[in-house]
Design an enzyme around this catalytic site. Structure first.
Site, short mmCIF file in Angstrom:
data_model
loop_
_atom_site.label_atom_id
_atom_site.label_comp_id
_atom_site.label_asym_id
_atom_site.label_seq_id
_atom_site.Cartn_x
_atom_site.Cartn_y
_atom_site.Cartn_z
CD GLU A 67 -2.84 -1.22 2.39
OE1 GLU A 67 -3.93 -1.77 2.24
OE2 GLU A 67 -2.45 -0.72 3.47
CG ASP A 83 -7.08 -7.27 4.51
OD1 ASP A 83 -7.49 -6.87 5.62
OD2 ASP A 83 -7.36 -6.70 3.44
#
Length: 314
Positions: A67, A83
């Protein structure tokens, strides 16, 4: 959902590199092994992989993502396990003086050590690991998704939660959420099953019902953290304290000393084993792992280039 335009870029061969231009944006860079990821579009936007769903078309693909935010103030780039824990990689940024800051790299043998650490942990933690029909390990789901899929029992943190709530019926939890504002403090006490926080003037500023494991693992629901200057920072601190199991041993939070983390038998063992196998100890194993600066993030206000290194699995 309809198929999204194919924006994939062929990856480099072993020992090689591929250079791409990154837009100023906040988003993700996905990478997969063996086959392309399936992305689709709806009227609401992009449908991203959600492998906690057994019918997701990407369930049996080995992949991961990084990210980043790139804007006029610079670059923020991180590795993430919020996640899932999957294909290993590290991130780096080259500074104007030519030096490079890196993070997210596993220790030698760390990939298998994380998986083995989960397998050896009683209480169902090994059930987080997903494999393909041929036995290939694809990933370990985060505890939040472990709850959603039934891999972990909903009661996995109940004992610790109950002990925390009991302790602060007769003791005060002091939260100092901003390191650069040591005078800003909030004081929490449990009464009637609710933890209420007051400011230095004695006024109640926010309150929390006793959380469940999902609220803690997701840092949401009963531990929601709005982007404000009071409830959000307190909730972030509570969430980190529950994940790291520091709330019983230190009534002053956040506890930024990693030597104190994950000491209780009831803790976030997923975060524990991931952090233990990182070369610099830093990871993004849950949403607010940046409390106390334990996150795997590189940043520079004037970056020259960024690097995502796909690391060997062994």
């Amino acid at each position: 959902p309809t198929p999204a335009p194919d924006a994939s870029i062929p990856g480099p061969a072993a020992g090689q590199s591929t250079t791409i231009r990154m837009p100023k944006f906040s988003g993700r860079v996905y990478f997969s092994y063996g086959q392309k990821l399936v992305f689709k579009l709806t009227t609401g936007g992009l449908v991203q992989p959600a492998v906690q769903n057994p019918s997701d078309p990407n369930r049996n693909i080995l992949f991961n993502w990084s990210e980043y935010t790139l804007n006029d103030s610079g670059l923020w780039l991180n590795s993430t396990q919020v996640d899932m824990f999957s294909a290993p990689y590290s991130v780096g940024v080259q500074r104007p003086d030519g030096s490079t800051a890196t993070t997210g790299k596993l220790k030698a043998g760390g990939y298998n050590a994380v998986l083995n650490g989960l397998r050896s942990q009683s209480g169902g933690w090994g059930n987080l690991i997903q494999t393909r029909a041929d036995g290939t390990v694809l990933r370990a789901l985060s505890p939040l998704y472990g709850l959603e899929t039934g891999a972990l029992p909903a009661s996995v943190l109940d004992d610790y939660i109950n002990r925390v709530w009991q302790k602060y019926t007769s003791a005060t939890l002091t939260v100092t959420p901003f390191a650069d504002q040591p005078g800003t403090k909030y004081f929490g006490r449990v009464s009637g099953g609710v933890m209420r926080f007051t400011n230095s003037a004695g006024a109640v500023v926010t309150q929390f019902e006793k959380p469940d494991a999902s609220s803690i693992f997701g840092c949401h629901r009963k531990l929601d953290a709005p982007n404000d200057q009071v409830r959000g920072p307190i909730s972030r601190t509570l969430c980190a304290g529950f994940h790291r199991s520091t709330l019983l041993v230190n009534p002053n939070q956040p506890d930024a000393n990693a030597d104190n983390f994950y000491r209780d038998g009831v803790t976030d063992h997923y975060a524990r084993v991931i952090h233990s196998q990182m070369s610099d100890g830093k990871a993004y194993a849950f949403a607010f792992d940046d409390v106390g600066h334990h996150e795997s993030l590189v940043h520079d206000g004037d970056p020259r280039q960024a690097v995502i290194t796909l690391e060997p699995f062994n």
